[in-house]
Design a protein around this motif. Structure first.
Motif, PDB file in Angstrom:
ATOM      1  N   LYS A 140       0.845  -1.186   0.000  1.00 18.56           N
ATOM      2  CA  LYS A 140       0.000   0.000   0.000  1.00 18.56           C
ATOM      3  C   LYS A 140       0.881   1.237   0.000  1.00 18.56           C
ATOM      4  N   LEU A 141       0.613   2.133  -0.921  1.00 20.95           N
ATOM      5  CA  LEU A 141       1.373   3.371  -1.020  1.00 20.95           C
ATOM      6  C   LEU A 141       0.609   4.476  -0.306  1.00 20.95           C
ATOM      7  N   TYR A 142       1.251   5.084   0.684  1.00 21.84           N
ATOM      8  CA  TYR A 142       0.633   6.178   1.434  1.00 21.84           C
ATOM      9  C   TYR A 142       1.031   7.478   0.746  1.00 21.84           C
ATOM     10  N   ILE A 143       0.051   8.124   0.121  1.00 28.04           N
ATOM     11  CA  ILE A 143       0.315   9.308  -0.694  1.00 28.04           C
ATOM     12  C   ILE A 143      -0.021  10.568   0.096  1.00 28.04           C
ATOM     13  N   VAL A 144       0.973  11.431   0.224  1.00 33.77           N
ATOM     14  CA  VAL A 144       0.810  12.677   0.969  1.00 33.77           C
ATOM     15  C   VAL A 144       0.831  13.846  -0.010  1.00 33.77           C
ATOM     16  N   GLY A 145      -0.282  14.529  -0.132  1.00 37.76           N
ATOM     17  CA  GLY A 145      -0.341  15.692  -1.003  1.00 37.76           C
ATOM     18  C   GLY A 145       0.443  16.840  -0.401  1.00 37.76           C
ATOM     19  N   LEU A 146       1.441  17.316  -1.133  1.00 36.29           N
ATOM     20  CA  LEU A 146       2.261  18.446  -0.691  1.00 36.29           C
ATOM     21  C   LEU A 146       1.829  19.671  -1.485  1.00 36.29           C
ATOM     22  N   THR A 147       1.289  20.659  -0.790  1.00 34.02           N
ATOM     23  CA  THR A 147       0.772  21.822  -1.503  1.00 34.02           C
ATOM     24  C   THR A 147       0.919  23.074  -0.658  1.00 34.02           C
ATOM     25  N   GLY A 148       0.432  24.171  -1.191  1.00 36.28           N
ATOM     26  CA  GLY A 148       0.548  25.461  -0.528  1.00 36.28           C
ATOM     27  C   GLY A 148       0.662  26.543  -1.580  1.00 36.28           C
TER      28      GLY A 148
ATOM     29  N   MET B 172      -3.113  11.501 -15.512  1.00 40.01           N
ATOM     30  CA  MET B 172      -2.731  10.233 -16.143  1.00 40.01           C
ATOM     31  C   MET B 172      -1.285   9.866 -15.808  1.00 40.01           C
ATOM     32  N   GLU B 173      -0.397  10.858 -15.847  1.00 39.77           N
ATOM     33  CA  GLU B 173       1.013  10.601 -15.555  1.00 39.77           C
ATOM     34  C   GLU B 173       1.233  10.298 -14.073  1.00 39.77           C
ATOM     35  N   ILE B 174       0.459  10.936 -13.208  1.00 39.01           N
ATOM     36  CA  ILE B 174       0.566  10.654 -11.773  1.00 39.01           C
ATOM     37  C   ILE B 174       0.196   9.205 -11.493  1.00 39.01           C
ATOM     38  N   ARG B 175      -0.846   8.732 -12.142  1.00 40.72           N
ATOM     39  CA  ARG B 175      -1.254   7.328 -11.972  1.00 40.72           C
ATOM     40  C   ARG B 175      -0.121   6.379 -12.374  1.00 40.72           C
ATOM     41  N   LYS B 176       0.540   6.693 -13.476  1.00 43.01           N
ATOM     42  CA  LYS B 176       1.658   5.863 -13.931  1.00 43.01           C
ATOM     43  C   LYS B 176       2.784   5.863 -12.898  1.00 43.01           C
ATOM     44  N   ALA B 177       3.096   7.043 -12.374  1.00 41.76           N
ATOM     45  CA  ALA B 177       4.196   7.172 -11.416  1.00 41.76           C
ATOM     46  C   ALA B 177       3.912   6.403 -10.128  1.00 41.76           C
ATOM     47  N   THR B 178       2.684   6.465  -9.645  1.00 43.92           N
ATOM     48  CA  THR B 178       2.355   5.749  -8.409  1.00 43.92           C
ATOM     49  C   THR B 178       2.433   4.237  -8.607  1.00 43.92           C
ATOM     50  N   ARG B 179       2.025   3.772  -9.779  1.00 40.41           N
ATOM     51  CA  ARG B 179       2.120   2.330 -10.053  1.00 40.41           C
ATOM     52  C   ARG B 179       3.572   1.861 -10.017  1.00 40.41           C
ATOM     53  N   GLU B 180       4.479   2.674 -10.551  1.00 45.39           N
ATOM     54  CA  GLU B 180       5.899   2.315 -10.551  1.00 45.39           C
ATOM     55  C   GLU B 180       6.458   2.290  -9.129  1.00 45.39           C
ATOM     56  N   LEU B 181       6.047   3.230  -8.302  1.00 45.56           N
ATOM     57  CA  LEU B 181       6.532   3.271  -6.922  1.00 45.56           C
ATOM     58  C   LEU B 181       6.039   2.072  -6.123  1.00 45.56           C
ATOM     59  N   ILE B 182       4.808   1.665  -6.374  1.00 50.11           N
ATOM     60  CA  ILE B 182       4.265   0.480  -5.699  1.00 50.11           C
ATOM     61  C   ILE B 182       5.086  -0.754  -6.057  1.00 50.11           C
ATOM     62  N   LYS B 183       5.459  -0.864  -7.328  1.00 51.80           N
ATOM     63  CA  LYS B 183       6.282  -1.997  -7.771  1.00 51.80           C
ATOM     64  C   LYS B 183       7.632  -2.024  -7.051  1.00 51.80           C
ATOM     65  N   LYS B 184       8.146  -0.832  -6.717  1.00 53.12           N
ATOM     66  CA  LYS B 184       9.449  -0.727  -6.054  1.00 53.12           C
ATOM     67  C   LYS B 184       9.351  -0.921  -4.544  1.00 53.12           C
ATOM     68  N   GLY B 185       8.137  -1.047  -4.028  1.00 51.45           N
ATOM     69  CA  GLY B 185       7.964  -1.268  -2.601  1.00 51.45           C
ATOM     70  C   GLY B 185       8.004  -0.018  -1.747  1.00 51.45           C
ATOM     71  N   VAL B 186       7.852   1.140  -2.371  1.00 47.12           N
ATOM     72  CA  VAL B 186       7.847   2.399  -1.625  1.00 47.12           C
ATOM     73  C   VAL B 186       6.605   2.464  -0.737  1.00 47.12           C
ATOM     74  N   LYS B 187       6.771   2.963   0.484  1.00 44.19           N
ATOM     75  CA  LYS B 187       5.666   3.025   1.445  1.00 44.19           C
ATOM     76  C   LYS B 187       4.991   4.397   1.486  1.00 44.19           C
ATOM     77  N   ILE B 188       5.809   5.466   1.414  1.00 46.10           N
ATOM     78  CA  ILE B 188       5.288   6.834   1.498  1.00 46.10           C
ATOM     79  C   ILE B 188       5.856   7.653   0.346  1.00 46.10           C
ATOM     80  N   VAL B 189       5.016   8.467  -0.271  1.00 42.49           N
ATOM     81  CA  VAL B 189       5.473   9.367  -1.327  1.00 42.49           C
ATOM     82  C   VAL B 189       4.772  10.708  -1.166  1.00 42.49           C
ATOM     83  N   LEU B 190       5.502  11.774  -1.485  1.00 38.13           N
ATOM     84  CA  LEU B 190       4.897  13.099  -1.534  1.00 38.13           C
ATOM     85  C   LEU B 190       4.400  13.358  -2.946  1.00 38.13           C
ATOM     86  N   LEU B 191       3.189  13.843  -3.051  1.00 39.10           N
ATOM     87  CA  LEU B 191       2.660  14.286  -4.339  1.00 39.10           C
ATOM     88  C   LEU B 191       2.710  15.806  -4.319  1.00 39.10           C
ATOM     89  N   ASP B 192       3.777  16.344  -4.897  1.00 40.77           N
ATOM     90  CA  ASP B 192       4.062  17.781  -4.873  1.00 40.77           C
ATOM     91  C   ASP B 192       3.253  18.464  -5.970  1.00 40.77           C
TER      92      ASP B 192
END
Length: 207
Positions: A3-11, A96-116
């Motif tokens: 499971k990838l925990y996605i943290v929206g980074l904004t401001g 569409m590109e964000i979806r692709k990027a998250t799928r790749e991170l899941i494959k790599k076993g990443v647990k947390i990612v910032l969505l800037d």
């Protein structure tokens, strides 16, 4: 599946999101940069660039056919209708590109990612996020940062800022807040504490 925990980074623009993302990266937390994706989907030869030219005119192009982003920004942020037009063209492509990027991170076993993503809510990519981290700074500091960073006038900075939501909009939607109007040592402490909180929450979400 991981499971990838996605943290929206904004401001708001100029608040210091890039600096904060770099500090998280040093602690092993990668980020997906929506601005970089926006460049990718509007590069020479892309459908995104063709649609922007059709909407805003050929004068948004440089001599080599690439997108002149300052010219586009001046047009797109002139009023709310044009800003919406820009978002309607670019946001589906970015999503569409964000979806692709998250799928790749899941494959790599990443647990947390910032969505800037500066336009996290406006582009509706916040629906991908498990949590929201807002980076904030006083308006005067942000104006100075943007003028120095982008080499544009005070007037153009204000035009860009006025096209965005105010601070209260971001703060009311924040799960975590980092304030960058401080010394680097204090900023690092804020990032470290936020990371502890995010790791704990991400771990609980996996149970």
């Amino acid at each position: 599946m991981n499971k990838l925990y996605i943290v929206g980074l904004t401001g708001p623009t100029g608040s210091g999101k890039t600096t904060v993302a770099q500090m998280f990266a040093k602690s092993g937390i990668p980020s997906i940069n929506a601005d970089e994706i926006a460049h990718k989907v509007t590069d020479i030869g892309t459908q995104g660039l063709l649609e922007l030219v059709a909407a805003f005119g050929e004068d948004i192009l440089n001599e080599d056919g690439s997108l002149n982003r300052q010219t586009l920004a001046a047009k797109a942020f002139a009023d709310e209708e044009k800003t919406k037009l820009l978002n309607d063209i670019t946001h589906p492509l970015i999503t569409m590109e964000i979806r692709k990027a998250t799928r790749e991170l899941i494959k790599k076993g990443v647990k947390i990612v910032l969505l800037d993503a500066p336009l996290l809510f406006e582009s509706r990519v916040d629906r991908f996020c498990n949590d929201i981290l807002v980076v904030i700074a006083p308006k005067e500091i942000r104006i100075e940062r943007i003028m120095n960073r982008d080499a544009i006038s005070h007037e153009k900075v204000l035009s860009r800022m006025n096209a965005q939501k105010d601070d209260d909009f971001y703060l009311s939607r924040a799960g975590h807040i980092i304030r960058t109007d401080c010394e680097e040592k204090e900023l690092k402490l804020q990032v470290a504490q936020t990371l502890i909180d995010l790791r704990r929450t991400a771990s609980e979400a996996e149970r």
